[in-house]
Design an enzyme around this catalytic site. Structure first.
Site, PDB file in Angstrom:
ATOM      1  N   THR A 138     -62.734  53.661  64.029  1.00 41.17           N
ATOM      2  CA  THR A 138     -63.895  53.633  64.941  1.00 41.17           C
ATOM      3  C   THR A 138     -64.555  55.017  64.919  1.00 41.17           C
ATOM      4  OG1 THR A 138     -62.358  54.036  66.760  1.00 41.17           O
ATOM      5  CG2 THR A 138     -63.092  51.772  66.432  1.00 41.17           C
ATOM      6  N   LYS A 160     -55.350  54.375  62.439  1.00 40.44           N
ATOM      7  CA  LYS A 160     -56.661  54.823  62.903  1.00 40.44           C
ATOM      8  C   LYS A 160     -56.457  55.468  64.267  1.00 40.44           C
ATOM      9  CE  LYS A 160     -59.232  53.212  65.546  1.00 40.44           C
ATOM     10  NZ  LYS A 160     -59.596  53.259  67.001  1.00 40.44           N
ATOM     11  N   THR A 171     -49.087  54.470  68.746  1.00 40.08           N
ATOM     12  CA  THR A 171     -50.419  54.974  69.045  1.00 40.08           C
ATOM     13  C   THR A 171     -51.484  54.184  68.344  1.00 40.08           C
ATOM     14  OG1 THR A 171     -51.858  56.832  69.131  1.00 40.08           O
ATOM     15  CG2 THR A 171     -50.699  56.565  67.109  1.00 40.08           C
ATOM     16  N   GLU A 249     -61.072  63.996  68.628  1.00 41.63           N
ATOM     17  CA  GLU A 249     -62.520  64.112  68.809  1.00 41.63           C
ATOM     18  C   GLU A 249     -62.935  65.559  69.051  1.00 41.63           C
ATOM     19  OE1 GLU A 249     -63.351  59.574  70.392  1.00 41.63           O
ATOM     20  OE2 GLU A 249     -62.828  61.124  71.823  1.00 41.63           O
ATOM     21  N   ASN A 371     -67.959  62.429  73.957  1.00 38.94           N
ATOM     22  CA  ASN A 371     -67.560  61.542  75.045  1.00 38.94           C
ATOM     23  C   ASN A 371     -68.564  61.431  76.176  1.00 38.94           C
ATOM     24  OD1 ASN A 371     -64.958  60.268  74.430  1.00 38.94           O
ATOM     25  ND2 ASN A 371     -64.465  62.396  73.935  1.00 38.94           N
ATOM     26  N   THR A 376     -71.561  53.074  77.024  1.00 39.54           N
ATOM     27  CA  THR A 376     -70.971  51.735  77.121  1.00 39.54           C
ATOM     28  C   THR A 376     -71.836  50.725  76.389  1.00 39.54           C
ATOM     29  OG1 THR A 376     -72.085  51.633  79.249  1.00 39.54           O
ATOM     30  CG2 THR A 376     -69.729  51.979  79.246  1.00 39.54           C
TER      31      THR A 376
END
Lengths: 376, 376
Positions: A138, A160, A171, A249, A371, A376
């Site tokens: 993703t 991933k 995880t 990230e 983030n 959404t």
């Protein structure tokens, strides 16, 4: 006797990228699966947990939609996915496991997903670890896979994950295979043990996922020494786990926290975790600041007492604190931080023989950007 | 019958700003003190914990140096500070408590501090809450104080704190006074109880300080109904605690997480905390993104089971999830996030009668800037 894979496009990812993967094993295989301990589980996790009975023949994994927080429809959709794979591949439905990863709370366009399963099952080819990791990724910025071969023993896998990483069992999505023959009771014990030292000892952001799943699959082809299999599986699992942290990230470097000479292992582990997940330690590493005060503040925050007049703190090989301050070491530690892609922090508790290692990544502007802007 | 204060400059803060505060109470007062549970405690905390026996006459607080991680010298320095205050004010040494806040691991220039104590004790004036908060502040961007008066009952206090905020008892430095007369056993119980609902229910960065201290001091002047005193003390304590969150490093808004209708209080509390401290929830609030998937993922991460098909999630008054998705509410919640300085997230577990509220702040680019650039 190859593992086969098929790839489909269900429109779950933007730009029409491949987002559906079907894996077909050469026969029904002994396996062990660990799933997130989050109580708000993905429906795919709930489904796979329910049907898995120690053996698996195929897996279907979609990316771009977590199949989570969508009410009971999610359970129906997971079941429909398994059923369709079983029909197309002419295998038992309860030997098909379902995995999902992506945004939470988005209804699954199940018609498109079933069509993607049809085309994935229509063109099977040998498993390509890199390609498989790419299909299920993703926010990942690179594919995660590894392969070790020791004599005839083979262990390989893919994964991933980049955010919502603070596993409480397996995880994100990780699948590790071995040609070694492992009995059902053995594989499960081995799997749990290795998981604790690999995927359960990493964190990107302290946030436990709803979809974590880690599978270890025995292809049953080779009688091999258990110790050797265990070491190879741990090597591949740790490699995949560290790649997830490296791709954390916004991360610019991996933080490796090693706590040694603790009286008990749980203590070493909780202290290593507390230091590794501390936002203040993570921002200090990003700022290339050897701020060991933040390290000891985090180390002191667990339920376990530590002796501040005895413990030693190292950054790389540089001793920063041992009950007293070493101002000269600060400069060399700063240089170490500037030059190292992997920053090793060691706490020597000077009280026993137990140790633990925990991995995380630094906390950067890009973590905030990714983030705050990931809508959404 | 005033509380008196004296201010000094020990050169611990840059720019020669006042960094030393002496507080002299009108007489020896019944009090209760709570200190950090961090095992790597400031030497000032260790010293004050050791000498405090339920009564206090004076306090000395330095800012800019945590007196922490400096080995046993720290204990000697704390004792020297108390002794010097006692000499200058002609009071008992064991009725003087010492507090420090600032950078960890920096040796204290004790000569300069003792000189600053001399000048602070040489010019005492009535307590000015705003000024007192300013003197003890470090990375704070505004002073934190409050005062309530109900009839003849008075409760007032001041605090400091903006980072390394995740109290496990009192937070950072907070001092609350009341003119009400409270017995020793009563004040301690009251203090612990109020602390749990105020300072122990806030977090800026999930990082527990080495120097947290929260004092409640009874000036013993007024017989007052305990319930009324308790309410007023909680009002002032909560006001100070919320100011710390509001001033959280880089924060643009306060996040208030309310968990209701839980079966037991601890469950409500741990879930509220898990949501409030989640980096993913905090970055979503910063990004004005009503990403409730991150809220439920955090809520599911505690050891307590939750029923994902029953629980309800609200942002402000907007129902985002109740076992199913409400896509239309996302737009109105987005508007709410854009317009609110205090963002209220409510989780209704629909299972019992217990509730808890936890406060935190959003996670922003400025948090990274402040903490990557704040050098040792």
């Amino acid at each position: 006797m190859d593992i086969l894979m098929g790839v489909g496009r269900a429109g779950l990812k933007s730009g029409g990228k491949p987002d559906l993967l079907v894996l077909l094993l050469p026969q029904t295989c002994v396996a062990s699966f660990l799933f997130t301990k989050n109580h708000f589980k993905s429906a795919s996790v709930l489904y796979s947990q329910r049907v898995f009975k120690g053996k698996v023949r195929a897996m279907v994994i979609n990316s771009g939609n977590a199949n989570c927080g969508v009410g009971k429809d999610g359970l129906t959709h997971a079941e429909l996915m398994a059923k369709r794979v079983a029909e197309r591949l002419e295998i038992e439905e309860d030997e098909v496991l379902v995995f999902s990863t992506g945004v939470i709370g988005k209804p699954m366009p199940i018609g498109d997903v079933l069509n993607a399963i049809d085309s994935a099952c229509g063109l099977l080819e040998p498993l390509d670890l890199k390609r498989a990791s790419e299909v299920v990724s993703t926010t990942d910025s690179f594919p995660k896979y590894d392969f070790v071969k020791k004599g005839r023993l083979e262990v390989f896998g893919f994964a991933k994950g980049a955010g919502m990483i603070h596993p409480n069992m397996g995880t994100m999505l990780a699948f590790v295979f071995t040609n070694a023959d492992l009995r059902e009771d053995v594989i499960e014990r081995l799997h749990r043990d290795i998981n604790e030292r690999t995927f359960n000892s990493i964190s990107v952001d302290g946030c436990m996922s709803t979809n974590d799943s880690f599978g270890l699959i025995s292809l049953g082809l080779l009688k091999e020494d258990l110790q050797m299999v265990s070491e190879a599986v741990e090597e591949v699992s740790l490699s995949l786990a560290k790649k997830i942290v490296q791709d954390g990230e916004g991360a610019t470097r991996v933080i490796k926290v090693h706590v040694k000479n603790a009286s008990i292992q749980l203590k070493a582990r909780l202290i290593a975790q507390a230091v590794a997940v501390s936002n203040l330690v993570k921002t200090a590493v990003f700022g290339k600041d050897p701020n060991w005060g933040r390290i000891v503040a985090a180390a002191g925050s667990t339920p376990f007492p530590i002796d501040q007049f005895k413990l030693k703190v190292y950054m790389g090989n540089h001793l920063l604190y041992d009950g007293r301050v070493h101002p000269k070491a600060i400069e060399s530690a700063k240089k170490y931080l500037e030059e190292s892609q992997e920053v090793e922090i060691t706490l020597d508790l000077m009280e026993g023989k137990e140790s633990w290692t925990y991995y995380s990544s630094d906390l950067t502007y890009d973590y905030i950007r990714i983030n705050a802007e990931y809508t959404t």
